[in-house]
Design a protein around this motif. Structure first.
Motif, PDB file in Angstrom:
ATOM      1  N   ILE A 153     -18.876  59.660  64.587  1.00 34.84           N
ATOM      2  CA  ILE A 153     -18.508  60.321  63.328  1.00 34.84           C
ATOM      3  C   ILE A 153     -17.319  61.250  63.563  1.00 34.84           C
ATOM      4  O   ILE A 153     -17.329  62.072  64.476  1.00 34.84           O
ATOM      5  CB  ILE A 153     -19.697  61.120  62.755  1.00 34.84           C
ATOM      6  N   GLY A 154     -16.273  61.092  62.750  1.00 34.56           N
ATOM      7  CA  GLY A 154     -15.075  61.909  62.893  1.00 34.56           C
ATOM      8  C   GLY A 154     -13.989  61.262  63.724  1.00 34.56           C
ATOM      9  O   GLY A 154     -12.839  61.714  63.718  1.00 34.56           O
ATOM     10  N   ASP A 155     -14.329  60.205  64.467  1.00 35.52           N
ATOM     11  CA  ASP A 155     -13.334  59.498  65.278  1.00 35.52           C
ATOM     12  C   ASP A 155     -12.485  58.573  64.408  1.00 35.52           C
ATOM     13  O   ASP A 155     -12.918  58.118  63.344  1.00 35.52           O
ATOM     14  CB  ASP A 155     -14.014  58.657  66.365  1.00 35.52           C
ATOM     15  N   HIS A 156     -11.268  58.289  64.887  1.00 32.91           N
ATOM     16  CA  HIS A 156     -10.406  57.350  64.175  1.00 32.91           C
ATOM     17  C   HIS A 156      -9.536  56.599  65.177  1.00 32.91           C
ATOM     18  O   HIS A 156      -9.381  57.011  66.327  1.00 32.91           O
ATOM     19  CB  HIS A 156      -9.524  58.077  63.155  1.00 32.91           C
ATOM     20  N   LEU A 157      -8.969  55.486  64.719  1.00 29.54           N
ATOM     21  CA  LEU A 157      -8.019  54.709  65.504  1.00 29.54           C
ATOM     22  C   LEU A 157      -6.712  54.608  64.731  1.00 29.54           C
ATOM     23  O   LEU A 157      -6.723  54.419  63.517  1.00 29.54           O
ATOM     24  CB  LEU A 157      -8.557  53.295  65.781  1.00 29.54           C
ATOM     25  N   SER A 158      -5.606  54.747  65.432  1.00 28.29           N
ATOM     26  CA  SER A 158      -4.279  54.623  64.831  1.00 28.29           C
ATOM     27  C   SER A 158      -3.604  53.356  65.324  1.00 28.29           C
ATOM     28  O   SER A 158      -4.111  52.665  66.217  1.00 28.29           O
ATOM     29  CB  SER A 158      -3.423  55.849  65.183  1.00 28.29           C
ATOM     30  N   LEU A 159      -2.436  53.047  64.760  1.00 28.19           N
ATOM     31  CA  LEU A 159      -1.689  51.867  65.196  1.00 28.19           C
ATOM     32  C   LEU A 159      -1.395  51.916  66.689  1.00 28.19           C
ATOM     33  O   LEU A 159      -1.440  50.898  67.379  1.00 28.19           O
ATOM     34  CB  LEU A 159      -0.378  51.766  64.414  1.00 28.19           C
ATOM     35  N   THR A 160      -1.110  53.113  67.198  1.00 28.90           N
ATOM     36  CA  THR A 160      -0.784  53.257  68.615  1.00 28.90           C
ATOM     37  C   THR A 160      -2.002  53.043  69.513  1.00 28.90           C
ATOM     38  O   THR A 160      -1.855  52.899  70.726  1.00 28.90           O
ATOM     39  CB  THR A 160      -0.176  54.649  68.891  1.00 28.90           C
ATOM     40  N   ASP A 161      -3.206  53.033  68.934  1.00 23.48           N
ATOM     41  CA  ASP A 161      -4.420  52.808  69.721  1.00 23.48           C
ATOM     42  C   ASP A 161      -4.756  51.323  69.861  1.00 23.48           C
ATOM     43  O   ASP A 161      -5.617  50.952  70.668  1.00 23.48           O
ATOM     44  CB  ASP A 161      -5.620  53.518  69.074  1.00 23.48           C
ATOM     45  N   LEU A 162      -4.111  50.471  69.069  1.00 21.22           N
ATOM     46  CA  LEU A 162      -4.454  49.048  69.076  1.00 21.22           C
ATOM     47  C   LEU A 162      -4.003  48.385  70.375  1.00 21.22           C
ATOM     48  O   LEU A 162      -2.927  48.676  70.907  1.00 21.22           O
ATOM     49  CB  LEU A 162      -3.800  48.340  67.886  1.00 21.22           C
ATOM     50  N   ALA A 180       5.961  59.543  63.537  1.00 18.02           N
ATOM     51  CA  ALA A 180       6.212  59.582  62.097  1.00 18.02           C
ATOM     52  C   ALA A 180       5.825  58.270  61.426  1.00 18.02           C
ATOM     53  O   ALA A 180       5.545  58.243  60.225  1.00 18.02           O
ATOM     54  CB  ALA A 180       7.679  59.903  61.832  1.00 18.02           C
ATOM     55  N   HIS A 181       5.819  57.172  62.180  1.00 15.49           N
ATOM     56  CA  HIS A 181       5.501  55.864  61.611  1.00 15.49           C
ATOM     57  C   HIS A 181       4.112  55.375  62.011  1.00 15.49           C
ATOM     58  O   HIS A 181       3.712  54.267  61.639  1.00 15.49           O
ATOM     59  CB  HIS A 181       6.550  54.836  62.039  1.00 15.49           C
ATOM     60  N   ASP A 182       3.387  56.190  62.768  1.00 15.37           N
ATOM     61  CA  ASP A 182       2.023  55.817  63.142  1.00 15.37           C
ATOM     62  C   ASP A 182       1.118  55.979  61.915  1.00 15.37           C
ATOM     63  O   ASP A 182       1.361  56.816  61.051  1.00 15.37           O
ATOM     64  CB  ASP A 182       1.528  56.706  64.275  1.00 15.37           C
ATOM     65  N   GLN A 183       0.083  55.143  61.837  1.00 13.59           N
ATOM     66  CA  GLN A 183      -0.852  55.193  60.706  1.00 13.59           C
ATOM     67  C   GLN A 183      -2.284  55.156  61.208  1.00 13.59           C
ATOM     68  O   GLN A 183      -2.582  54.553  62.248  1.00 13.59           O
ATOM     69  CB  GLN A 183      -0.646  53.991  59.778  1.00 13.59           C
ATOM     70  N   THR A 184      -3.173  55.795  60.457  1.00 17.54           N
ATOM     71  CA  THR A 184      -4.596  55.688  60.757  1.00 17.54           C
ATOM     72  C   THR A 184      -5.094  54.330  60.289  1.00 17.54           C
ATOM     73  O   THR A 184      -4.931  53.975  59.121  1.00 17.54           O
ATOM     74  CB  THR A 184      -5.402  56.801  60.070  1.00 17.54           C
ATOM     75  N   VAL A 185      -5.675  53.583  61.194  1.00 15.70           N
ATOM     76  CA  VAL A 185      -6.166  52.238  60.874  1.00 15.70           C
ATOM     77  C   VAL A 185      -7.574  52.295  60.319  1.00 15.70           C
ATOM     78  O   VAL A 185      -7.908  51.642  59.322  1.00 15.70           O
ATOM     79  CB  VAL A 185      -6.119  51.341  62.129  1.00 15.70           C
ATOM     80  N   CYS A 186      -8.429  53.085  60.957  1.00 17.58           N
ATOM     81  CA  CYS A 186      -9.821  53.185  60.497  1.00 17.58           C
ATOM     82  C   CYS A 186     -10.429  54.486  60.994  1.00 17.58           C
ATOM     83  O   CYS A 186      -9.897  55.130  61.911  1.00 17.58           O
ATOM     84  CB  CYS A 186     -10.642  51.980  60.963  1.00 17.58           C
ATOM     85  N   SER A 187     -11.540  54.864  60.409  1.00 11.75           N
ATOM     86  CA  SER A 187     -12.261  56.059  60.835  1.00 11.75           C
ATOM     87  C   SER A 187     -13.735  55.898  60.498  1.00 11.75           C
ATOM     88  O   SER A 187     -14.110  55.052  59.673  1.00 11.75           O
ATOM     89  CB  SER A 187     -11.697  57.310  60.146  1.00 11.75           C
ATOM     90  N   VAL A 188     -14.567  56.721  61.137  1.00  8.40           N
ATOM     91  CA  VAL A 188     -16.002  56.716  60.859  1.00  8.40           C
ATOM     92  C   VAL A 188     -16.364  58.058  60.233  1.00  8.40           C
ATOM     93  O   VAL A 188     -16.002  59.117  60.747  1.00  8.40           O
ATOM     94  CB  VAL A 188     -16.827  56.491  62.147  1.00  8.40           C
ATOM     95  N   SER A 189     -17.056  58.007  59.118  1.00  9.17           N
ATOM     96  CA  SER A 189     -17.440  59.236  58.427  1.00  9.17           C
ATOM     97  C   SER A 189     -18.852  59.111  57.874  1.00  9.17           C
ATOM     98  O   SER A 189     -19.404  58.011  57.777  1.00  9.17           O
ATOM     99  CB  SER A 189     -16.462  59.537  57.286  1.00  9.17           C
ATOM    100  N   GLU A 190     -19.411  60.259  57.509  1.00  9.03           N
ATOM    101  CA  GLU A 190     -20.737  60.265  56.895  1.00  9.03           C
ATOM    102  C   GLU A 190     -20.639  59.675  55.490  1.00  9.03           C
ATOM    103  O   GLU A 190     -19.600  59.802  54.836  1.00  9.03           O
ATOM    104  CB  GLU A 190     -21.293  61.684  56.830  1.00  9.03           C
ATOM    105  N   PRO A 191     -21.708  59.045  55.016  1.00  6.39           N
ATOM    106  CA  PRO A 191     -21.661  58.479  53.669  1.00  6.39           C
ATOM    107  C   PRO A 191     -21.557  59.567  52.615  1.00  6.39           C
ATOM    108  O   PRO A 191     -22.080  60.668  52.781  1.00  6.39           O
ATOM    109  CB  PRO A 191     -22.994  57.722  53.553  1.00  6.39           C
TER     110      PRO A 191
END
Length: 230
Positions: A153-162, A180-191
């Protein structure tokens, strides 16, 4: 395993010619790119519909056969009827084995069922589902895997993590300022919990409603008396 697309060269152009082809269950198409001139072709609606059911068709270098000639191509654009979802036109782009190809590939999220946080009912938020990549035709992937197994929970992956296949780069990360061009791809959060607010009943309003009801009854009784008189 290569995917073959059979086509027939066509001479007629224009909306009228395209309508006639569609009535004959054919799809007007075009091949362009490379050093050769663009070529107008037609495809069997049944064959191309079957091929498009395979996801790999969208992410592969195809063998497009027109008569005795074979071109290496990729799907560049597909047009569909807005109501019937029937393919109405396809663009193919020629590719050169020695030249870099720029195209879009899907992201495949793996490890969802193994992720402990997700198994407990938390949410995987997917912000990016496909990315533009650059590679040689031989290195063209069918997709890029995004491993979410260990996300909490709270973790995320960006383009640079792929983790990219060998020879593949993400075009947006080729700029000097990568951050500046990196993007968040996904994240885990509470419902998200939607709380229903209970409507408070105001006594004054409730009394007003009762008073209105009494007045309506009295008015109705008065009308009834008038009817009896008549």
């Amino acid at each position: 395993m290569s995917i073959t697309v059979n086509a027939i060269e066509r001479k007629d152009q224009g909306k009228g010619a395209s309508r006639r082809l569609r009535k004959e269950e054919k799809v007007p198409s075009i091949i362009y790119g490379g050093k050769a001139a663009p070529k107008m072709i037609s495809l069997s609606i049944h064959e191309i519909t079957h091929l498009l059911e395979d996801e790999n068709t969208f992410t592969s270098v195809l063998d497009l056969v027109v008569g005795k000639e074979t071109d290496s191509v990729v799907l560049k654009d597909i047009q569909r009827h807005p109501a019937k979802n029937v393919v109405t036109h396809i663009d193919f782009l020629r590719v050169d084995a020695k030249q870099t190809l720029v195209t879009t590939t899907p992201l495949h999220f793996i490890g969802v069922e193994e992720n402990e946080a997700l198994r407990l009912g938390n949410m995987l938020n997917q912000f990016v589902v496909s990315v533009e990549i650059s590679c040689l035709p031989k290195d063209l992937p069918h997709g890029i895997d995004v491993d979410v197994t260990k996300l909490e929970i709270g973790d995320h992956l960006s383009l640079t993590d792929l983790v990219l296949p060998e020879g593949v780069v993400i075009t947006s990360l080729q700029h000097e300022d990568i951050e500046a061009h990196d993007q968040t791809v996904c994240s885990v959060s509470e419902p998200k919990i939607i709380e229903e607010e209970e409507e408070e009943v105001i006594e004054g309003e409730e009394g007003s409603e009762d008073g209105d009801a009494d007045q309506a009854d009295e008015s109705e009784g008065s009308n009834n008396d008038g009817d009896d008189t008549e």
